[in-house]
Design a protein around this motif. Structure first.
Motif, mmCIF file in Angstrom:
data_model
loop_
_atom_site.group_PDB
_atom_site.id
_atom_site.type_symbol
_atom_site.label_atom_id
_atom_site.label_comp_id
_atom_site.label_asym_id
_atom_site.label_seq_id
_atom_site.Cartn_x
_atom_site.Cartn_y
_atom_site.Cartn_z
ATOM 1 N N LEU A 149 33.117 9.335 -20.776
ATOM 2 C CA LEU A 149 33.428 10.680 -21.262
ATOM 3 C C LEU A 149 34.858 10.698 -21.775
ATOM 4 N N THR A 199 49.711 13.664 -10.971
ATOM 5 C CA THR A 199 49.201 12.894 -12.111
ATOM 6 C C THR A 199 49.342 11.413 -11.787
ATOM 7 N N TRP A 200 48.213 10.792 -11.506
ATOM 8 C CA TRP A 200 48.247 9.388 -11.064
ATOM 9 C C TRP A 200 47.860 8.419 -12.165
ATOM 10 N N LYS A 202 41.966 13.278 -12.622
ATOM 11 C CA LYS A 202 42.244 14.624 -12.083
ATOM 12 C C LYS A 202 40.971 15.256 -11.537
ATOM 13 N N GLN A 203 39.895 15.090 -12.283
ATOM 14 C CA GLN A 203 38.641 15.730 -11.896
ATOM 15 C C GLN A 203 38.139 15.167 -10.577
ATOM 16 N N TRP A 204 38.065 13.847 -10.515
ATOM 17 C CA TRP A 204 37.501 13.248 -9.303
ATOM 18 C C TRP A 204 38.379 13.546 -8.083
ATOM 19 N N ASN A 205 39.667 13.405 -8.290
ATOM 20 C CA ASN A 205 40.580 13.557 -7.156
ATOM 21 C C ASN A 205 41.015 14.997 -6.901
ATOM 22 N N GLY A 206 40.496 15.923 -7.702
ATOM 23 C CA GLY A 206 40.821 17.333 -7.502
ATOM 24 C C GLY A 206 42.302 17.617 -7.653
ATOM 25 N N LYS A 218 34.854 14.458 -0.701
ATOM 26 C CA LYS A 218 33.958 14.683 -1.841
ATOM 27 C C LYS A 218 32.893 13.584 -1.932
ATOM 28 N N PRO A 228 45.639 19.108 -9.341
ATOM 29 C CA PRO A 228 45.940 20.262 -10.184
ATOM 30 C C PRO A 228 46.681 19.855 -11.454
ATOM 31 N N ALA A 229 46.585 20.728 -12.457
ATOM 32 C CA ALA A 229 47.361 20.524 -13.679
ATOM 33 C C ALA A 229 48.795 20.963 -13.426
ATOM 34 N N THR A 230 49.709 20.325 -14.123
ATOM 35 C CA THR A 230 51.103 20.764 -14.063
ATOM 36 C C THR A 230 51.401 21.539 -15.333
ATOM 37 N N ARG A 275 41.862 9.646 -23.556
ATOM 38 C CA ARG A 275 42.376 10.271 -22.336
ATOM 39 C C ARG A 275 41.286 10.736 -21.378
ATOM 40 N N GLY A 276 40.088 10.195 -21.566
ATOM 41 C CA GLY A 276 39.043 10.463 -20.579
ATOM 42 C C GLY A 276 39.506 10.036 -19.192
ATOM 43 N N GLN A 297 42.543 9.822 -17.951
ATOM 44 C CA GLN A 297 43.586 10.695 -17.388
ATOM 45 C C GLN A 297 42.962 11.942 -16.756
ATOM 46 N N ILE A 298 41.969 12.512 -17.443
ATOM 47 C CA ILE A 298 41.352 13.731 -16.933
ATOM 48 C C ILE A 298 40.329 13.403 -15.843
ATOM 49 N N ALA A 299 39.604 12.301 -16.014
ATOM 50 C CA ALA A 299 38.605 11.928 -15.005
ATOM 51 C C ALA A 299 39.290 11.717 -13.657
#
Lengths: 194, 215, 808
Positions: free
Chosen positions: A89, B51-52, B25-29, A39, B31-33, B18-19, B21-23
């Motif tokens: 964000l 979840t890292w 997931k987003q950057w690293n692609g 990416k 998946p949600a559990t 929690r930005g 936590q989600i960022a």
């Protein structure tokens, strides 16, 4: 102590841009988010555009990156130049990628539910717009109130309501305003009320 | 190796948006559990192969009767001498020289998971149950070697996470602890000499998370 | 917001009350924390200890629905302890005005109440005026009928002990908050108020905010850097949609909707254009005719002529005094009188109060047109819980919309900052923008009315629609320019310095000061005049300069009005134009002009008795209202219990509820006050991970993973009483229905002592529903909430209603 977002970048600027990961002797398998190419490498040639977050009203800036080959959005993150969020964000903002075409739950077809039906049917736009306009006209013409009980000219329609929306752009709101006022609606409201 | 990078995680500034936590997931692609509500804002309940980065929530009442709600944005500490590497003799886990990032490679499937986990004082390594490959935070090695801060750090609005060269981060950490001590005498940095991801807390680390300061 | 997000950093004390900023506006905390690190104090007042409370310097709780009591106590504390900013109050508010004899207040009611109509006659609340119409004043504040004396008398009833009895907040905590916050009533300190739906979601919502306005005026906190009253609003463009006034009572730019008693344009303008006898008042709304005529020219173009009153007759006229609000709409649906409905991008089946009535009403529609990016409980209501599709005739059109990064246009944040966003990609499948959908419907309607005139076809055929691009699609740039406004003829006007300035037909109007009442200009929204000019699209600007160092960023995007960042900013200076606090000078009168932010008017400061103007330019008399005779319930906020209360009697007066609220009478409008079956106070709230009813966010796996399911937060004491363990399934019931969810037992909520008895409170998000994810029974929280609204705005009382909780 105050460290600005800008300084974060200065602090982190020493490794050198564009260093290939392989040259670090590292197999970054787990980092790999997009099949064949990393990416981070796709991002270098991506078409970027700025946007503003679609949730609360803080108005955080975003950078949207679309892959130069497929045209698909591959990343959305904060705009570091934006004076309000300076790249930051929250959970919702950070998840905006999942509002895009990457999310299979998106609606992609006009759906129509017929009277007394228990299912949706897919329909083309032309059909839907034509049907909607016909129904609006029929309802409006049947319910149009030219004068009220006191005999005052009111030119209004009380049997059609409009709700929405604080979730669309100013220009779309202006368009909606023209539509609903031209129809003569008075039952007009949106999220601001609630 | 003592230079490279560090991240200051200043829990006193965290508002648990929690930005991060989600960022991650987003950057690293990632998946949600599938999760369920279990009586906490914290979800997923724990770190996993997918979840890292996880914001842990802990509320309670202190000895003076005051309520607290502590947030602990948990992730790999990127130790200077990583315990997880003790058994990784064939390059299953590597420490990137320039940055100090500790990286789990796909070869971790050949490592004993129990031993790896036990080697980590902070309860970080997780294994994909199917592939047996182990996963955790990479310090966004791809980003930091391309002049971008880690995705979690970038997302942080309040300065609860700051990324930079280790010596500068250590300076910032010391200053921050001194500042906080004025109002919160129990403030301290957790194992700053041993880890690259340095947490600052203003109270007993156990009031944040069992493994906040290590086992 | 009177101020803006970055400005929060300039504050010395932030009262976050009626807002959980960290939860719902997480990035605002960036600036809150900046203030904190510069030494500011954060006060969090909330029934629950929240994410915001976790970083506050001081936290205390109050029972939901008792904010006026809490704030009323502060008003009295400020006046009684002489903590108010005398010079500011004297010069910039109506503190010294003498109120006429008819005004009175007795046991919960102001003078002029009519119990049959549930309305007041506000003629009883007027000021005493001299023969010229100028209000009589007593600058010494000694006259017992002057506003500040009346204010003091009114709130002397709000003693800390009495307030504590109502709110459940300990007296010591009240005094601590009052002391901390009133410390900003000096020249060099700024206090700001951050509020959100926690103040509006009450039958006394408007008066909650009025009470905070009184405090801010007493402390001299309006118009200054780090001050103001800051509404943190809930949707990405709720500011823009409010400015654009997709509302029953307003036209774009806060112009009033035409009413039945205003048959002509003249009568409409006369009814809405205020006058003043106060020589130093700018009375900005005197420009009403310019804005309304320019709006008519925007709507009807060449078809609007002086002879036909610029097309005024084609505008619908609402009935005088009648509301057509959200709650009214669903009442009309349920009565079967509304047959068709548009719902653009929102989910009333999840977000309305009393949703059982909402969906029952939707089942009576002939047709429903809904646009969205994901399916939701509104579009799919016909197969929701308790619905039999075979019995529901409603035709539903669910139109797939482009999402925010798939279209181009502007949106306005709470700080009135209008920002342009670009289209990154085309949307998937058949998605198109909402603007394009509206355009298609409008053009089709024009076609149908051309063929078959039906009723009042002029209203539709005469509407201008020159908004398409080369591909015949809705062009947001064209609409943005139309909104800004054009000169329609060549025109020579005077600039502010009195010099001639020439405009050509087709020029974009540079500022609303140049709009005309003679039909020579068009403008879709006067507040946005200046947003798209000869210099280009001002909303797309990305300049990073910050000349004052106060975070104004005047070259980043564009804010209304005229790029002014802090409203009423001339009040940040003394009457000679010197800033009260030179260290944070938002404005200063220097060498004959204002320097800093864009001033609210170029006139000299008011010490120039000839040309100087008072700072509160939107008020007819030029000063801010401590005494506000414009609201439905009276000039001073008064505590009334929520419609559903745990108490049998209002501790403050014999008047239990807000006397002017509208009570709907359908069989589904049920209320249970002081009812042993529903003894627990409940408030709904939003959570960081979901947006409003969750209609977008539940479909996003990452956010659903983080907050997967409905829960109710309750105290360990209540959990013990009910035998409920953390994480267990429970049922929450109100008189309107039941909802199943998961119990979250937390010490962050504590029972209150109210009027001598223990009152429990619980809290629930409303971000879940039955459609997705399927976690069990219907998890639409708003099944529980009452369909009753604020006395002025009709905003529903989602906070402070009565429930019970038991194990599932």
């Amino acid at each position: 102590m105050s460290v600005t977002r800008r300084e974060f970048f200065i602090v982190s600027g020493l490794v050198g841009a564009g260093m290939a990961l392989s040259s670090l002797g590292v197999d970054v398998g787990p980092v790999k988010a997009f099949a064949d190419e990393l990416k981070i490498d796709k991002m270098k040639s991506a078409k970027t555009s700025t946007s503003v977050c679609a949730y609360c009203s803080v108005g955080c800036g975003l950078i949207v990156s679309a892959d130069s080959k497929t045209g698909n959005i591959i990343n959305i993150e904060g705009d570091s130049d934006h004076p309000i969020n300076e790249g930051a964000l929250c959970a919702k903002g950070a998840s905006l990628f999942q509002t895009t075409a990457s999310n299979p739950n998106r609606l992609t077809k006009v759906l129509y539910r017929a009277p007394y039906s228990d299912k949706w049917q897919e329909k083309p736009w032309d059909w839907a717009i034509s049907e909607i306009a016909k129904k609006v006209k029929a309802t409006r013409d049947a319910g149009f109130v030219e004068k009220n009980d006191k005999g005052q000219v009111v030119n209004r329609v009380e049997n059609i309501a409009h709700l929405g929306s604080s979730n669309i752009d100013n220009e779309e709101i202006a368009a909606l305003n023209i539509l609903v006022r031209s129809l003569g609606l008075v039952y007009i409201d949106h999220q601001a009320r609630i | 190796m003592s230079q490279g990078f560090s991240i200051l995680v200043d829990t006193s500034r965290c508002t648990a948006c929690r930005g991060c936590q989600i960022a991650c997931k987003q950057w690293n692609g990632l998946p949600a559990t599938e999760t369920r509500q279990w009586g906490s804002y914290q979800n997923p309940q724990d770190l996993s192969a997918d979840t890292w980065k996880l914001v842990r929530f802990a509320d309670g009442v202190d000895s003076t009767g005051k309520v607290y709600w502590n947030f602990f944005s948990d992730q790999c500490r990127h130790c200077l001498s990583p315990g997880c590497m003790a058994e990784a003799e064939k390059g299953e886990i590597v420490q990137n020289e320039a940055t100090g990032a500790v990286i789990f490679t796909p070869k971790t499937k050949d490592l004993g998971f129990k031993a790896t986990l036990e080697g980590c004082p902070y309860n970080i390594p997780r294994q994909n149950p199917k592939t047996k490959v182990m996963f955790k935070c990479t310090m966004c090695l791809d980003r930091i070697t391309n002049n971008q801060v880690p995705a979690c750090v970038k997302s942080c609005p309040t300065g609860a996470m700051i990324f930079g060269e280790r010596d500068k981060i250590l300076d910032l950490t010391n200053k921050r602890v001194e500042e906080l001590k004025k109002d919160f005498p129990n403030s301290k940095a957790l194992n700053a000499d041993e880890v690259r991801v340095i947490y600052v807390v203003k109270d007993d680390p156990k009031k944040y998370y069992e493994y906040a300061a290590g086992k | 917001m009177t101020n803006h997000y970055i400005d929060l950093k300039n504050s010395d004390c932030l009262l976050i009350m009626g807002s959980n900023a960290a939860e719902n506006h997480p990035i605002s905390m960036k600036w809150v924390m900046k203030a904190k690190e510069a030494g500011a104090k954060i006060i969090s007042v909330d029934p629950r200890f929240t994410r915001t409370s976790s970083v506050a310097d001081f936290y205390t709780a109050l029972r939901s629905g008792t904010d006026i009591a809490f704030l009323g106590g502060m008003i009295y504390y400020i006046i009684d302890n002489n903590k108010y900013f005398k010079e500011y109050v004297e010069n910039y508010t109506n503190a010294s005005y003498i109120v006429a004899e008819k005004f009175d207040f007795k046991d919960g009611l102001f003078s002029g109440y009519n119990a049959d109509t549930r309305k007041y006659d506000s003629k009883n609340w007027v000021f005493k005026r001299d023969e010229k119409g100028i209000p009589e004043k007593d600058p010494t504040f000694q006259n017992p009928r002057c506003v500040i004396q009346l204010l003091k008398r009114h709130y002397s009833r709000y003693t800390p002990e009495k307030v504590s009895e109502i709110t459940g907040t300990p007296v010591a905590d009240l005094l601590k908050v009052y002391e901390m916050y009133s410390s900003t009533g000096v020249k060099d300190k700024a206090g700001t108020v951050l509020y959100a739906l926690g103040w509006t979601h009450h039958t006394v919502g408007t008066q909650n905010i009025r009470a905070s306005a009184i405090i801010q005026l007493l402390l001299g906190n309006i118009g200054i850097a780090g001050g103001g009253i800051n509404a943190l609003r809930g949707q990405p463009n709720v500011q823009g949609s409010t400015d654009g006034c997709l509302l029953f009572h307003l036209l774009p730019g806060y112009l009033r909707v035409a009413r039945a008693s205003q048959p002509s344009l003249d009568s409409y303008i006369n009814a809405n254009t205020p006058t003043t006898a106060e020589p130093q008042s700018a009375n900005w709304w005197q420009n009403y005719p310019k804005y309304s005529v320019s709006l008519l020219k925007f709507l009807y173009g060449d078809k609007a002529t002086k002879e036909n009153e610029f097309g005024y007759t084609w505008l619908p006229k609402a009935e005088d005094g009648k509301t057509y609000s959200w709650l009214d709409i669903f009442d009309e649906l349920y009565a079967g009188r509304i047959k068709g409905m548009f719902v653009f991008s929102q989910n009333p089946a999840g977000s309305s109060p009393n949703t059982k009535k909402v969906v029952a009403g939707m089942a009576k529609l002939d047709w429903l047109v809904h646009t969205n990016i994901f399916n939701n409980e509104t579009a799919s209501f016909w197969h929701g819980p308790g619905m039999d599709p075979k019995k529901i005739k409603t035709e539903v059109f669910l139109l797939p919309a482009a999402c925010s990064v798939e279209k181009e246009g502007s949106l306005s944040n709470s700080g009135r900052l209008s920002q342009w966003r670009y289209k990154a990609v085309n949307g998937p499948g058949d998605t198109i923008s909402d603007g394009e959908m509206v355009s298609k419907i409008m053009l089709k309607l024009k076609e149908l009315y051309q063929k078959d005139p039906g009723k009042c076809p002029e209203a539709i055929l005469n509407i201008r629609w020159e908004l398409l691009d080369d591909k015949k699609q809705f062009d947001s740039h064209k609409m943005a320019k139309e909104t800004n406004g054009y000169f329609l003829v060549d025109k020579t006007l005077k600039d502010p310095s009195g010099k001639d300035i020439e405009f050509k037909k087709g020029d974009l109007v540079p500022s609303f000061a140049y709009l005309q009442a003679d039909g020579s200009t068009s403008c879709g929204n006067w507040l946005y005049c200046g947003s798209y000019t000869k210099a280009g699209n001002m909303m797309a600007r990305r300049g990073k300069e910050d000349p004052t160092g106060l975070g104004l960023f005047p070259n980043w995007a564009w804010c209304w009005p005229v790029n002014r960042k802090v409203l009423y900013n001339r009040a940040s200076c003394d009457p000679t134009g010197k800033p009260w606090n030179p260290k944070k000078a938002i404005l200063e009168w220097k060498e004959g002009k204002w320097v800093g932010d864009v001033p609210d008017g170029a006139w000299p400061p008011m010490s120039d008795k000839e040309k100087g103007k008072l700072p509160f330019i939107m008020k007819p008399d030029g000063v801010a209202f401590l005494y506000g005779p414009g609201l439905a319930e009276g000039p001073f906020p008064e505590h009334y219990e929520p419609v559903e209360s745990p108490l049998a009697k209002n501790i403050m007066s014999a008047q239990m509820n807000n006397p002017v609220i509208k009570i709907f009478k359908s069989d589904l409008d049920k209320f249970a006050s002081n009812d042993p079956n529903f003894p627990i106070v409940c408030s709904t709230n939003t959570i960081t991970e979901h947006w409003c009813s969750g209609a977008f966010t539940r479909w996003q796996p990452w956010l659903l993973e983080a907050q997967p399911e409905l829960f109710v937060e309750l105290s360990p004491a209540l959990a013990q009483e009910k035998g409920i363990k953390n994480g267990e399934k429970v049922v929450v019931s109100s008189i309107r229905g039941d909802v199943e969810c998961v119990a979250m037992v937390t010490p962050r909520i504590r029972p209150f002592k109210i009027g001598g008895k223990t009152v429990h409170q619980v809290a629930m998000p409303f971000a879940f529903g039955w459609l997705f994810p399927k976690t069990g029974k219907d998890s639409t929280t708003n099944i529980l909430t009452p369909g009753v609204g604020d006395g002025n705005t009709m905003c529903p009382e989602y906070k402070g209603f009565m429930v019970n909780v038991k194990k599932a």
